[in-house]
Design a protein around this motif. Sequence first.
Motif, PDB file in Angstrom:
ATOM      1  N   ASN A   1    -104.609  22.397 -19.994  1.00 58.46           N
ATOM      2  CA  ASN A   1    -104.610  22.098 -21.425  1.00 58.46           C
ATOM      3  C   ASN A   1    -104.677  23.391 -22.252  1.00 58.46           C
ATOM      4  OD1 ASN A   1    -107.254  22.835 -20.995  1.00 58.46           O
ATOM      5  ND2 ASN A   1    -108.096  20.779 -21.256  1.00 58.46           N
TER       6      ASN A   1
ATOM      7  N   GLY B   1    -103.740  12.692 -14.716  1.00 63.95           N
ATOM      8  CA  GLY B   1    -103.084  13.998 -14.711  1.00 63.95           C
ATOM      9  C   GLY B   1    -101.770  14.138 -15.452  1.00 63.95           C
TER      10      GLY B   1
ATOM     11  N   PHE C   1    -118.384  20.202 -19.762  1.00 64.93           N
ATOM     12  CA  PHE C   1    -117.910  18.822 -19.666  1.00 64.93           C
ATOM     13  C   PHE C   1    -117.133  18.644 -18.363  1.00 64.93           C
ATOM     14  CE2 PHE C   1    -115.138  15.208 -20.359  1.00 64.93           C
ATOM     15  CZ  PHE C   1    -115.955  14.303 -21.021  1.00 64.93           C
TER      16      PHE C   1
ATOM     17  N   SER D   1    -118.410  13.547  -9.886  1.00 63.59           N
ATOM     18  CA  SER D   1    -117.394  12.807  -9.137  1.00 63.59           C
ATOM     19  C   SER D   1    -117.540  13.108  -7.652  1.00 63.59           C
ATOM     20  CB  SER D   1    -115.984  13.197  -9.594  1.00 63.59           C
ATOM     21  OG  SER D   1    -115.815  12.890 -10.951  1.00 63.59           O
TER      22      SER D   1
ATOM     23  N   GLY E   1    -105.936  13.552 -19.224  1.00 63.64           N
ATOM     24  CA  GLY E   1    -105.357  13.907 -17.933  1.00 63.64           C
ATOM     25  C   GLY E   1    -105.932  15.154 -17.292  1.00 63.64           C
ATOM     26  N   PHE E   2    -106.542  16.020 -18.089  1.00 60.74           N
ATOM     27  CA  PHE E   2    -107.174  17.216 -17.526  1.00 60.74           C
ATOM     28  C   PHE E   2    -108.446  16.811 -16.780  1.00 60.74           C
ATOM     29  CE2 PHE E   2    -109.804  20.990 -17.440  1.00 60.74           C
ATOM     30  CZ  PHE E   2    -108.900  22.004 -17.148  1.00 60.74           C
ATOM     31  N   THR E   3    -109.333  16.134 -17.483  1.00 61.84           N
ATOM     32  CA  THR E   3    -110.588  15.709 -16.882  1.00 61.84           C
ATOM     33  C   THR E   3    -110.336  14.768 -15.701  1.00 61.84           C
ATOM     34  OG1 THR E   3    -111.588  15.845 -19.073  1.00 61.84           O
ATOM     35  CG2 THR E   3    -112.834  14.670 -17.400  1.00 61.84           C
TER      36      THR E   3
ATOM     37  N   ASN F   1    -118.553  15.897 -25.177  1.00 62.99           N
ATOM     38  CA  ASN F   1    -117.989  16.864 -26.118  1.00 62.99           C
ATOM     39  C   ASN F   1    -117.426  16.145 -27.358  1.00 62.99           C
ATOM     40  OD1 ASN F   1    -115.704  15.704 -25.057  1.00 62.99           O
ATOM     41  ND2 ASN F   1    -115.092  17.495 -23.860  1.00 62.99           N
TER      42      ASN F   1
ATOM     43  N   LEU G   1    -114.910   8.021 -19.335  1.00 61.37           N
ATOM     44  CA  LEU G   1    -115.479   9.026 -18.429  1.00 61.37           C
ATOM     45  C   LEU G   1    -116.157  10.106 -19.260  1.00 61.37           C
ATOM     46  CD1 LEU G   1    -115.892  10.020 -15.544  1.00 61.37           C
ATOM     47  CD2 LEU G   1    -113.659  11.132 -15.657  1.00 61.37           C
ATOM     48  N   ASN G   2    -117.452  10.291 -19.028  1.00 64.06           N
ATOM     49  CA  ASN G   2    -118.235  11.207 -19.846  1.00 64.06           C
ATOM     50  C   ASN G   2    -119.334  11.834 -18.987  1.00 64.06           C
ATOM     51  OD1 ASN G   2    -119.461  12.515 -22.074  1.00 64.06           O
ATOM     52  ND2 ASN G   2    -119.085  10.791 -23.429  1.00 64.06           N
TER      53      ASN G   2
ATOM     54  N   LYS H   1    -109.936  20.363  -5.767  1.00 65.60           N
ATOM     55  CA  LYS H   1    -110.118  20.301  -4.305  1.00 65.60           C
ATOM     56  C   LYS H   1    -110.520  21.652  -3.722  1.00 65.60           C
ATOM     57  CE  LYS H   1    -105.159  20.843  -3.768  1.00 65.60           C
ATOM     58  NZ  LYS H   1    -103.861  20.207  -3.601  1.00 65.60           N
TER      59      LYS H   1
ATOM     60  N   ALA I   1    -102.340  16.784 -20.072  1.00 63.82           N
ATOM     61  CA  ALA I   1    -103.476  17.706 -20.060  1.00 63.82           C
ATOM     62  C   ALA I   1    -104.201  17.682 -21.407  1.00 63.82           C
ATOM     63  CB  ALA I   1    -103.007  19.117 -19.734  1.00 63.82           C
ATOM     64  N   ASP I   2    -103.431  17.569 -22.478  1.00 63.28           N
ATOM     65  CA  ASP I   2    -104.056  17.481 -23.801  1.00 63.28           C
ATOM     66  C   ASP I   2    -103.826  16.078 -24.358  1.00 63.28           C
ATOM     67  OD1 ASP I   2    -105.178  20.135 -24.694  1.00 63.28           O
ATOM     68  OD2 ASP I   2    -103.198  20.766 -24.012  1.00 63.28           O
TER      69      ASP I   2
ATOM     70  N   ALA J   1    -114.902  13.406 -26.680  1.00 66.63           N
ATOM     71  CA  ALA J   1    -115.486  12.171 -26.148  1.00 66.63           C
ATOM     72  C   ALA J   1    -116.168  11.355 -27.246  1.00 66.63           C
ATOM     73  CB  ALA J   1    -116.475  12.496 -25.024  1.00 66.63           C
TER      74      ALA J   1
ATOM     75  N   ALA K   1    -121.240  21.029 -23.412  1.00 67.41           N
ATOM     76  CA  ALA K   1    -120.109  20.094 -23.385  1.00 67.41           C
ATOM     77  C   ALA K   1    -118.893  20.696 -24.095  1.00 67.41           C
ATOM     78  CB  ALA K   1    -120.503  18.769 -24.035  1.00 67.41           C
ATOM     79  N   ASP K   2    -119.124  21.402 -25.162  1.00 64.53           N
ATOM     80  CA  ASP K   2    -118.030  22.072 -25.871  1.00 64.53           C
ATOM     81  C   ASP K   2    -118.177  23.579 -25.707  1.00 64.53           C
ATOM     82  OD1 ASP K   2    -116.320  20.086 -27.388  1.00 64.53           O
ATOM     83  OD2 ASP K   2    -118.315  19.437 -28.029  1.00 64.53           O
TER      84      ASP K   2
ATOM     85  N   ILE L   1    -105.884  22.237 -13.455  1.00 59.53           N
ATOM     86  CA  ILE L   1    -105.213  21.123 -12.776  1.00 59.53           C
ATOM     87  C   ILE L   1    -103.936  21.573 -12.067  1.00 59.53           C
ATOM     88  CG2 ILE L   1    -106.224  19.438 -14.332  1.00 59.53           C
ATOM     89  CD1 ILE L   1    -103.520  19.203 -15.738  1.00 59.53           C
TER      90      ILE L   1
ATOM     91  N   VAL M   1    -118.266  16.620 -14.855  1.00 58.17           N
ATOM     92  CA  VAL M   1    -117.463  15.521 -14.309  1.00 58.17           C
ATOM     93  C   VAL M   1    -117.064  15.834 -12.864  1.00 58.17           C
ATOM     94  CG1 VAL M   1    -115.232  14.336 -14.464  1.00 58.17           C
ATOM     95  CG2 VAL M   1    -116.611  14.633 -16.520  1.00 58.17           C
TER      96      VAL M   1
ATOM     97  N   LYS N   1    -109.250  15.358  -8.030  1.00 56.95           N
ATOM     98  CA  LYS N   1    -109.081  16.425  -7.035  1.00 56.95           C
ATOM     99  C   LYS N   1    -110.433  16.869  -6.464  1.00 56.95           C
ATOM    100  CE  LYS N   1    -104.510  17.333  -7.633  1.00 56.95           C
ATOM    101  NZ  LYS N   1    -104.051  18.312  -8.631  1.00 56.95           N
TER     102      LYS N   1
ATOM    103  N   ASN O   1    -107.749  14.544 -13.754  1.00 50.46           N
ATOM    104  CA  ASN O   1    -107.201  15.232 -12.594  1.00 50.46           C
ATOM    105  C   ASN O   1    -108.272  16.042 -11.872  1.00 50.46           C
ATOM    106  OD1 ASN O   1    -105.475  17.697 -11.327  1.00 50.46           O
ATOM    107  ND2 ASN O   1    -104.302  15.800 -11.365  1.00 50.46           N
ATOM    108  N   VAL O   2    -109.143  16.692 -12.644  1.00 55.67           N
ATOM    109  CA  VAL O   2    -110.226  17.459 -12.027  1.00 55.67           C
ATOM    110  C   VAL O   2    -111.163  16.518 -11.254  1.00 55.67           C
ATOM    111  CG1 VAL O   2    -112.309  18.816 -12.505  1.00 55.67           C
ATOM    112  CG2 VAL O   2    -110.158  19.427 -13.615  1.00 55.67           C
ATOM    113  N   ALA O   3    -111.470  15.369 -11.848  1.00 55.13           N
ATOM    114  CA  ALA O   3    -112.344  14.400 -11.173  1.00 55.13           C
ATOM    115  C   ALA O   3    -111.711  13.936  -9.857  1.00 55.13           C
ATOM    116  CB  ALA O   3    -112.603  13.199 -12.083  1.00 55.13           C
TER     117      ALA O   3
END
Lengths: 343, 343
Positions: A192, B147, A232, A240, B231-233, B192, B182-183, A217, B150-151, B195, A150-151, A184, A236, B239, B235-237
């Motif tokens: 990030n 998104g 992590f 997803s 927003g990082f996680t 992580n 979301l985890n 995507k 990001a941090d 989270a 996760a980390d 992203i 996800v 996309k 956006n990845v989810a």
Amino acid sequence: MATFPIRIAVDAMGGDHAPHEIVDGSVQGARAHGVSVLLVGKPDEIERELKKHDTQGLAIEVVPASEVIEMGESPATGLRKKKDASIIVTAKCVKNGQAQGMVAAGSTGAAMASALLYVGRIDGVDRPAIGVRLPSSSTPCLLIDAGANADCTPEMLSQFAVMGNIFMHNVCNVEKPRVGLLNIGEEQSKGNAFAHTAFQLLEKDERFHFIGNIEGKELFNGSADVAVTDGFTGNVALKSAEGVMKMFGGVLKTELMGSFRTKAGALLAEPALRKVSKQVDPEEFGGALLFGIKGICVISHGGSRARGIKNAIRVAKEAIVADVLGKISKQIQEGIDVNDHAQ
Amino acid sequence: MATFPIRIAVDAMGGDHAPHEIVDGSVQGARAHGVSVLLVGKPDEIERELKKHDTQGLAIEVVPASEVIEMGESPATGLRKKKDASIIVTAKCVKNGQAQGMVAAGSTGAAMASALLYVGRIDGVDRPAIGVRLPSSSTPCLLIDAGANADCTPEMLSQFAVMGNIFMHNVCNVEKPRVGLLNIGEEQSKGNAFAHTAFQLLEKDERFHFIGNIEGKELFNGSADVAVTDGFTGNVALKSAEGVMKMFGGVLKTELMGSFRTKAGALLAEPALRKVSKQVDPEEFGGALLFGIKGICVISHGGSRARGIKNAIRVAKEAIVADVLGKISKQIQEGIDVNDHAQ
């Protein structure tokens, strides 16, 4: 009983459909891929399942283990309390050389922990990582790490890239795997703080071919052969994608069954629907691989059926034949590109 | 020309199909939802498109803007160099009170930056966040942040939860929105370090109903009404889900067109296939919302067609009618639950 040089230990008690689907898939795998299979678990239950199949000429052996770590059970507690758990005995088969690889469809946490504790890390590998080949409209991409850590540090991502690169080249026959960083946006400035540092590190690493950032995507359209990320984000992304596919599939089924006309359409379209469902089915890919362990370790979906186990045995065999372990070990320790390249 | 109390500014020049689909969707939106629409962009181009439609009785006004920030252009550079860009003028319409909300289908970065620079943050909101309603087999879940940042700090996630909670209650009529983090597992111990901290903070926050961790697959099955994440996680989810759906859709289409039989099946099944594609189409949901801005800001997909814009206008109208802004502002500043509850 015949013996074959490649021996794979299978946790016969792990997964939602154990032991019957696991034993069935193991018999199919042993026959199709010409490997010896060690079925680990409660002997009476395994023998009862084996009797249902023609195993003549196959090298199938039962290795007794009296306990089972259940899917819902805490891996830590399970491993501590059940020293004779099938997943532990499976890992020990690899540890003591009875098998070169293992296949497990039970609790992912228990399989990872058993492999780590009883088989052990390859020297020089900081953290083992889970690699999953994703379905794709063109060539499949290996997502690594899909959930083991996760980390992560950016340095770990470099190692994930090394391991994924070796697997994709030597097992999936990709001449020069394109390694992307899951991010992203495509520009280097995107993402990030962690992604920025990882980008810089991956960019200057000469052990693989880094193509820069890829977006979620692009995991499914053949843009990259290896997508590296922390466990992590990777988990996800994977979950997803699984979730939306399941939703899509469910909605499609409901709508197709909604009227006589569409039902008839579905019946006619059935060969196409079956092909699609096969193409996007994770079982086709034979499960996830735990990279960085001193033995090939394939972790199948908890819901795996015989076909998934058969394919997992194929993946394990291919990784063993290609000496993925030896190559990872050599590259991590000596820092050189170990893939054979044409010209 | 009629006027309606609710006025929405639309960037007529933004997106892959501007201005024709944007103008078309705006006309449809003005009629269907009884709002005034300000079409921002090059007057001659907009007027030419407007002539194709019957706009009698509708309150549609053209607001001139001479420049356009293109999809591929850097938002930062675009905003600096093109002071009369349509997206900037659109944001200014909200700033100066000509409109209470805006709709933009062009570059997400440029829309976010314009809203932030020209409309401004709600006092007390640390960072605006993007919320996207996801397709679902049951009730849709709002993913926030999808998104924008990001941090993030764990504190930001609390604010995202507050904003998402207000939107889902007041616009989507969810009595008591279930807010999940979301985890990568359901247990509190999963995930992580970020989270873990976020979980502790969300758990003790009394401004919304926190249900604990949710996994990626639960974004699409109605398990939660609001999914908070960085927003990082996020956006990845998002996309990844988009990518796998596109892949699935493409493979399905190819296979259905593969033989006469399956083609005939597809033809019969067409009503069902159309319903499914509508149900999982992001355009149905009218785009993403930028929360935390002193004006309603709906960001539609770059590929939006008329239907997407019409739906975006609906979403903007609903958020204005429900006074989402006033409620977010009140709750962030006064720290009390502002949702009206039955009994």
